[in-house]
Each structure stands twice: as C-alpha cells, then as structure tokens.
Design a protein around this motif. Structure first.
Motif, PDB file in Angstrom:
ATOM      1  N   GLY A  53       0.811  -1.204   0.000  1.00 48.94           N
ATOM      2  CA  GLY A  53       0.000   0.000   0.000  1.00 48.94           C
ATOM      3  C   GLY A  53       0.842   1.252   0.000  1.00 48.94           C
ATOM      4  N   SER A  54       0.213   2.357   0.384  1.00 51.90           N
ATOM      5  CA  SER A  54       0.874   3.644   0.337  1.00 51.90           C
ATOM      6  C   SER A  54       0.429   4.494   1.511  1.00 51.90           C
ATOM      7  CB  SER A  54       0.519   4.342  -0.983  1.00 51.90           C
ATOM      8  OG  SER A  54       1.282   5.498  -1.169  1.00 51.90           O
ATOM      9  N   GLN A  55       1.213   5.534   1.809  1.00 48.97           N
ATOM     10  CA  GLN A  55       0.951   6.416   2.947  1.00 48.97           C
ATOM     11  C   GLN A  55       0.835   5.595   4.233  1.00 48.97           C
ATOM     12  OE1 GLN A  55       1.478   9.391   3.168  1.00 48.97           O
ATOM     13  NE2 GLN A  55       0.152  10.519   4.526  1.00 48.97           N
ATOM     14  N   ILE A  56       1.850   4.738   4.445  1.00 53.70           N
ATOM     15  CA  ILE A  56       1.872   3.813   5.584  1.00 53.70           C
ATOM     16  C   ILE A  56       2.708   4.422   6.707  1.00 53.70           C
ATOM     17  CG2 ILE A  56       2.550   1.500   6.346  1.00 53.70           C
ATOM     18  CD1 ILE A  56       2.240   0.643   3.391  1.00 53.70           C
ATOM     19  N   PHE A  57       2.188   4.374   7.927  1.00 55.45           N
ATOM     20  CA  PHE A  57       2.843   5.010   9.062  1.00 55.45           C
ATOM     21  C   PHE A  57       3.460   4.046  10.064  1.00 55.45           C
ATOM     22  CE2 PHE A  57      -0.063   8.420   7.724  1.00 55.45           C
ATOM     23  CZ  PHE A  57       0.871   9.430   7.532  1.00 55.45           C
ATOM     24  N   ASP A  58       3.222   2.764   9.923  1.00 57.10           N
ATOM     25  CA  ASP A  58       3.883   1.817  10.813  1.00 57.10           C
ATOM     26  C   ASP A  58       4.205   0.544  10.043  1.00 57.10           C
ATOM     27  OD1 ASP A  58       1.659   0.065  10.808  1.00 57.10           O
ATOM     28  OD2 ASP A  58       0.761   1.082  12.524  1.00 57.10           O
ATOM     29  N   THR A  59       4.803  -0.427  10.713  1.00 54.47           N
ATOM     30  CA  THR A  59       5.284  -1.628  10.031  1.00 54.47           C
ATOM     31  C   THR A  59       4.420  -2.861  10.294  1.00 54.47           C
ATOM     32  OG1 THR A  59       6.789  -2.067  11.887  1.00 54.47           O
ATOM     33  CG2 THR A  59       7.660  -0.788  10.026  1.00 54.47           C
ATOM     34  N   SER A  60       3.231  -2.676  10.828  1.00 55.46           N
ATOM     35  CA  SER A  60       2.376  -3.827  11.137  1.00 55.46           C
ATOM     36  C   SER A  60       2.066  -4.658   9.901  1.00 55.46           C
ATOM     37  CB  SER A  60       1.062  -3.356  11.779  1.00 55.46           C
ATOM     38  OG  SER A  60       1.296  -2.632  12.955  1.00 55.46           O
ATOM     39  N   GLY A  61       1.691  -3.974   8.818  1.00 52.06           N
ATOM     40  CA  GLY A  61       1.367  -4.698   7.596  1.00 52.06           C
ATOM     41  C   GLY A  61       2.558  -5.397   6.999  1.00 52.06           C
ATOM     42  N   PHE A  62       3.758  -4.806   7.153  1.00 47.77           N
ATOM     43  CA  PHE A  62       4.967  -5.428   6.627  1.00 47.77           C
ATOM     44  C   PHE A  62       5.252  -6.759   7.319  1.00 47.77           C
ATOM     45  CE2 PHE A  62       5.789  -0.941   5.571  1.00 47.77           C
ATOM     46  CZ  PHE A  62       6.088  -1.070   4.230  1.00 47.77           C
ATOM     47  N   GLU A  63       4.915  -6.851   8.594  1.00 46.92           N
ATOM     48  CA  GLU A  63       5.173  -8.089   9.326  1.00 46.92           C
ATOM     49  C   GLU A  63       4.370  -9.240   8.733  1.00 46.92           C
ATOM     50  OE1 GLU A  63       5.339  -9.748  13.907  1.00 46.92           O
ATOM     51  OE2 GLU A  63       4.644  -7.711  13.502  1.00 46.92           O
ATOM     52  N   VAL A  64       3.081  -8.990   8.463  1.00 42.81           N
ATOM     53  CA  VAL A  64       2.239 -10.035   7.875  1.00 42.81           C
ATOM     54  C   VAL A  64       2.716 -10.359   6.460  1.00 42.81           C
ATOM     55  CG1 VAL A  64      -0.106 -10.680   7.231  1.00 42.81           C
ATOM     56  CG2 VAL A  64       0.278  -9.276   9.267  1.00 42.81           C
ATOM     57  N   ALA A  65       2.992  -9.311   5.668  1.00 49.70           N
ATOM     58  CA  ALA A  65       3.427  -9.531   4.295  1.00 49.70           C
ATOM     59  C   ALA A  65       4.750 -10.281   4.245  1.00 49.70           C
ATOM     60  CB  ALA A  65       3.542  -8.200   3.567  1.00 49.70           C
ATOM     61  N   ALA A  66       5.698  -9.881   5.082  1.00 47.20           N
ATOM     62  CA  ALA A  66       7.009 -10.538   5.083  1.00 47.20           C
ATOM     63  C   ALA A  66       6.882 -12.012   5.418  1.00 47.20           C
ATOM     64  CB  ALA A  66       7.937  -9.841   6.077  1.00 47.20           C
ATOM     65  N   ARG A  67       6.018 -12.331   6.365  1.00 50.95           N
ATOM     66  CA  ARG A  67       5.824 -13.728   6.751  1.00 50.95           C
ATOM     67  C   ARG A  67       5.345 -14.550   5.547  1.00 50.95           C
ATOM     68  NH1 ARG A  67       2.097 -13.157  10.631  1.00 50.95           N
ATOM     69  NH2 ARG A  67       3.746 -12.527  12.062  1.00 50.95           N
ATOM     70  N   ARG A  68       4.396 -14.008   4.798  1.00 52.60           N
ATOM     71  CA  ARG A  68       3.828 -14.746   3.675  1.00 52.60           C
ATOM     72  C   ARG A  68       4.781 -14.801   2.477  1.00 52.60           C
ATOM     73  NH1 ARG A  68      -2.389 -12.312   4.098  1.00 52.60           N
ATOM     74  NH2 ARG A  68      -2.762 -13.078   6.210  1.00 52.60           N
ATOM     75  N   VAL A  69       5.462 -13.705   2.218  1.00 49.51           N
ATOM     76  CA  VAL A  69       6.379 -13.678   1.079  1.00 49.51           C
ATOM     77  C   VAL A  69       7.599 -14.542   1.358  1.00 49.51           C
ATOM     78  CG1 VAL A  69       7.798 -12.201  -0.388  1.00 49.51           C
ATOM     79  CG2 VAL A  69       5.548 -11.411   0.351  1.00 49.51           C
ATOM     80  N   LEU A  70       8.107 -14.482   2.577  1.00 51.05           N
ATOM     81  CA  LEU A  70       9.256 -15.320   2.918  1.00 51.05           C
ATOM     82  C   LEU A  70       8.884 -16.798   2.959  1.00 51.05           C
ATOM     83  CD1 LEU A  70      10.981 -13.051   5.547  1.00 51.05           C
ATOM     84  CD2 LEU A  70      12.050 -13.944   3.469  1.00 51.05           C
ATOM     85  N   ALA A  71       7.650 -17.094   3.311  1.00 50.52           N
ATOM     86  CA  ALA A  71       7.205 -18.490   3.261  1.00 50.52           C
ATOM     87  C   ALA A  71       7.229 -18.998   1.824  1.00 50.52           C
ATOM     88  CB  ALA A  71       5.803 -18.621   3.848  1.00 50.52           C
ATOM     89  N   LEU A  72       6.793 -18.139   0.882  1.00 51.59           N
ATOM     90  CA  LEU A  72       6.871 -18.517  -0.523  1.00 51.59           C
ATOM     91  C   LEU A  72       8.332 -18.620  -0.964  1.00 51.59           C
ATOM     92  CD1 LEU A  72       5.647 -19.058  -3.300  1.00 51.59           C
ATOM     93  CD2 LEU A  72       5.488 -16.563  -3.633  1.00 51.59           C
ATOM     94  N   HIS A  73       9.164 -17.713  -0.502  1.00 51.12           N
ATOM     95  CA  HIS A  73      10.598 -17.755  -0.791  1.00 51.12           C
ATOM     96  C   HIS A  73      11.185 -19.107  -0.376  1.00 51.12           C
ATOM     97  CE1 HIS A  73      14.666 -15.924  -1.134  1.00 51.12           C
ATOM     98  NE2 HIS A  73      14.956 -16.686  -0.091  1.00 51.12           N
ATOM     99  N   ALA A  74      10.797 -19.592   0.797  1.00 53.70           N
ATOM    100  CA  ALA A  74      11.287 -20.887   1.276  1.00 53.70           C
ATOM    101  C   ALA A  74      10.729 -22.027   0.439  1.00 53.70           C
ATOM    102  CB  ALA A  74      10.904 -21.070   2.747  1.00 53.70           C
ATOM    103  N   THR A  75       9.469 -21.907   0.044  1.00 59.55           N
ATOM    104  CA  THR A  75       8.848 -22.943  -0.787  1.00 59.55           C
ATOM    105  C   THR A  75       9.559 -23.063  -2.130  1.00 59.55           C
ATOM    106  OG1 THR A  75       6.678 -22.618   0.253  1.00 59.55           O
ATOM    107  CG2 THR A  75       6.705 -23.670  -1.918  1.00 59.55           C
ATOM    108  N   VAL A  76       9.917 -21.926  -2.705  1.00 62.08           N
ATOM    109  CA  VAL A  76      10.642 -21.944  -3.981  1.00 62.08           C
ATOM    110  C   VAL A  76      11.968 -22.680  -3.821  1.00 62.08           C
ATOM    111  CG1 VAL A  76      11.815 -20.488  -5.683  1.00 62.08           C
ATOM    112  CG2 VAL A  76       9.541 -19.856  -4.850  1.00 62.08           C
TER     113      VAL A  76
END
Length: 472
Positions: free
Chosen positions: A242-265
């Motif tokens: 997204g955009s105009q983000i003021f904290d890192t809460s969303g990044f934590e969820v996104a990182a977990r899911r993207v890194l899980a895919l990274h590991a799957t690859v």
C-alpha cells in the motif's frame, strides 16, 4: 486557555487546522501565529514577519520572478531525505519512486546520492536514459508493459523487470530470446495484505490488478515459469502492501507470507532466490494528524521482522530492497498560489466559510478531488493580525470539486493578491498535473542557498498547440 470547538478543529501551521474525521479536539492558540509546524514543510522553510521562505528564497520574490502558481522544490531537503533512507537502509537497495515526481534534475540528484530508481512506463525510462542514470540501478514496474517498452528495457540493460502477469513473462522471454540477452526478473506477488496508514486488512487486497496471488498458487507458478524461461534470470519476489503507511504492522504479515513462498521456492523449485523487495510506500505529514516514522526507525523494525521470519523458516536472508515512495520528494516541495477572489458563504447552523480562490487548482493538484486528500495551507506573503476564519482553498476550474485544501483556518482578512502556500505537494501533484480547461502546467522552481533555478519551465500556449494539428 484551551477551548473546545464543536466542529473539531485543531491548530496547525500558524492557523487552525481542520480535523476530519473525528470528534471535537482541543484548541491551543499559537504563541507565534506565523510559526510553521516543521513536520509539514521542507527543512529549510522559515517564516519571518509572515513571509514564507524556502531554501533562503522569500516566496514573494520567487513569485515576482517566476510567476504563480509554482511548485517550489527544496534541493537541500530532497537530498537530505534521500541520504537518510540510503544510510538507514545501508544494507538494502533503496528505489526512488519515479511516478511520484520525475525529471532529469531529480534523476541526477538520485544518481549522486546513490539511490536506485523505479520506473513504470516507457516515458519514465526515457527520462532515466536522458539523464544518464546507471541502468543497472533501474527497476521497471507496471502491470501492462508494452512490447516496445520491454524491448527498450532489455536493450538499455535495466537491472530488473518486475513481471506482473503470465503474458508478460512470455513476452519478455520472447524479447530476450530474439536479442540473445538476459535480464533480471522479480515476480510481483500479492500477499493478501492491504495497508492503510495504521490498519491492514488481511483479505481485501487479493481483488486488484497488481501481482500474482500467493494464496491461489499463481505466484509459485509464475516463479517456475521465470526460472525455466531462457533469458530470464530469477532474482526474487516483490511485494507492495500500500501507500501512505505510518507503521510496520502490515509489513510483518506480508514478510511472513512472502518469505514463506521464498522458502517454498527453495524447497520445491530448487532455487535460492538472492533478492526480495518488500515495497514501502511510507507516509508523510500532510496535516498535524499524520505522524510519520523516521527512516532509521523503519529500517530497524523491518530488518527485525525479516531476520525473525528467516530464522523461523531456516532460510538465508535475501538481499532486500525498499521503496520509500512519496517519503523522499513529498515533503520537499510546496506549491505557492496567488489569491484571486474571496467569497464568504453561509453554512448550516449559522456557521460561515470563506472560499479562497487561487490561480491554480485541480490541474496542478488532483489529489484532493481524486482521493479526498487532506492538505494544510498558510498565508505566505504577509503577517496578519486578524482572527482566523474557516476557509476552503479552491481552484479556478469549472468544477465544484476543484478543491485544493478542504478546510483550513486562515486569517479573516485574506484578500486578493495574498500568496497561499500548500506544503507536501512533491508527490503525485506535478506528475498527475493536467491541462484541464487548457490550463498551463506550473513550473517547478528549485531553491538552494538563496537562489532559484528552473527545474521544469512553465508551459506556454505554444505547448498547448504543439500537438493540435487540426489547423495548419
């Protein structure tokens, strides 16, 4: 003594700032009505006897020389913010968002400050090429890149193409095969996280045009196709929440899911991708209700998130990229207008509002009309001893929605000839400007050490007729 106001207005920027949505807020009369709120302005902005200066240049002098409306770009502020992200994210690649504001001068500054550049069209890529920007530091975004754009990107040797569809993977593979070239590729994925400032919604982001869905399996399929395609060098995954983000809460969820895919690859495809881009879109202060995080804090928090998730998954940390978005250029620019007419209208309940019409509007800042965006404003040309009055700063276009600043308290004696300055207009204002009503787009005037220089000149009527070939 603080007093409550039933409409919920709060002080900002030497005036009183509308606060919407929300209930009543406490008001504090400023000790100095000409004081600026630093978070809303570029770092060199000052006020003396009511006159606003940026980069050591009083805005009345700038307008006298260059006319109005005008975008005012603070070079020192821009460079300072670029360096702040570069230094805070020293172990990352920091990509400046070309779509926020792009010109050859800014591209040169980026090259000198050591940042990378994100473009999302052939035109933006052409600006980078013209400015001599190192193509290995260019990333090419976009959900529908044309064949010609992909061919140009490959010929120029861009560092990475962020693919966004299966058709694009096939198209890009065909381009590289025909030319016997190889290009780095990142796969944009949809993590199912939608961030809006302080909130994120875990499911709503699937229904949008960007990226391959992780949940559906399309993202893994796209990675396999890129890996198997000759001429495409798989670099990693790209996520943007997204955009105009003021904290890192969303990044934590996104990182977990993207890194899980990274590991799957790594496990299923047998490829350990060397890079990952977590996006960014960090917020800036448009009003006193916005509270951005500084780059060092963002870097610390995001790095901790990635380190934790990589340890939990047992995978090596990829080289990370970040995209600050508007956070570099947004606060570095303000727009100065001249007041043309002032009109007072009655509101329901007996209240009144002053409509302050300026010589620009939605042609130079569409964000208020398009996104219902909030902005602040201040009188930039003189000191006023008048009590503040509820005002709406509007443009000169033939649209009721032509609003620049929805609600602001300005001096009650605002009058034609006054200059009004609006901070935080560096991102998505000039880049989304138009010729609506055949308006001429304003110039971008750089300021530095008490001097001005033209970054983009003001358009002329000759520019309007340059493409009008109906009458020869």
């Amino acid at each position: 003594m603080p007093t409550a106001h039933p409409s919920g207005w709060a002080h900002a920027d030497g005036a009183l700032r509308a606060n919407r949505p929300g209930g009543p807020h406490w008001l504090r009369e400023p000790s100095d009505p000409d004081a600026l709120v630093p978070s809303l302005w570029s770092q060199t902005a000052t006020k003396a006897d009511g006159v606003l200066s940026v980069g050591g240049v009083p805005l009345p002098e700038l307008v006298s020389e260059h006319g109005s409306p005008a975008y005012v770009l603070d070079e020192a502020d821009f460079r300072s913010r670029a360096r702040a992200f570069r230094d805070a994210f020293a172990a990352y690649d920091v990509y400046y968002a070309g779509k926020a504001f792009l010109c050859t001068t800014v591209v040169r500054w980026l090259a000198e400050e050591g940042l990378s550049l994100d473009v999302c069209s052939g035109g933006e890529l052409a600006v980078a090429e013209r400015a001599g920007f190192p193509m290995e530091r260019v990333g090419f975004h976009g959900n529908n890149k044309t064949l010609a754009e992909l061919e140009r990107a490959v010929e120029l040797g861009v560092g990475r193409v962020i693919v966004d569809s299966f058709h694009e993977i096939e198209r890009l593979a065909s381009v590289t095969s025909e030319r016997g070239r190889t290009v780095g590729v990142m796969v944009r994925v949809t993590a199912g996280v939608e961030a809006h400032t302080h909130e994120y919604i875990a499911t709503a982001h699937e229904d949008q045009k960007f990226g391959f869905s992780i949940a559906s399996g399309d993202a893994l399929d796209a990675v396999r196709r890129v890996h198997e395609a000759p001429g495409l060098r798989l670099l990693g995954l790209h996520s943007h929440i997204g955009s105009q983000i003021f904290d890192t809460s969303g990044f934590e969820v996104a990182a977990r899911r993207v890194l899980a895919l990274h590991a799957t690859v790594s496990e299923e495809v047998g490829v350990e991708m060397p890079e990952m881009d977590l996006g960014g879109g960090f917020g800036i202060a448009y009003t006193t209700q916005d509270d951005p995080s500084d780059p060092a804090q963002l870097a610390t928090e995001i790095t901790k998130i990635v380190e934790h998730e990589c340890r939990a998954l047992g995978v090596a940390e990829p080289r990370l990229s970040i995209e600050p978005g508007r956070a570099i250029v947004g606060p570095s620019m303000c727009t100065v207008y001249e007041v043309g007419t002032v009109k007072e209208v009655a509101l329901d309940g007996g209240a009144r509002r002053t409509y302050v019409s300026v010589d620009g509007g939605m042609s130079d800042n569409i964000r208020t009309a398009l996104y219902d965006a909030d902005y602040s404003a201040t009188i930039a040309s003189r000191r006023s001893g008048s009590a503040p009055a509820l005002a709406r700063v509007v443009g000169k276009h033939c649209e009721a929605g032509d609003i620049v600043v929805k609600d602001e308290f300005l001096p009650g004696d605002v009058r034609p000839g006054d200059l009004v300055a609006v901070p935080g207009t560096g991102a998505y204002c000039r880049s989304m400007a138009s010729n609506y009503n055949h308006a001429l787009r304003p110039p971008v005037i750089g300021v530095r050490d008490g001097k001005t220089f033209t970054v983009l000149r003001r358009e002329t009527e000759a520019d309007l007729f340059a493409t009008d070939v109906g009458v020869l």
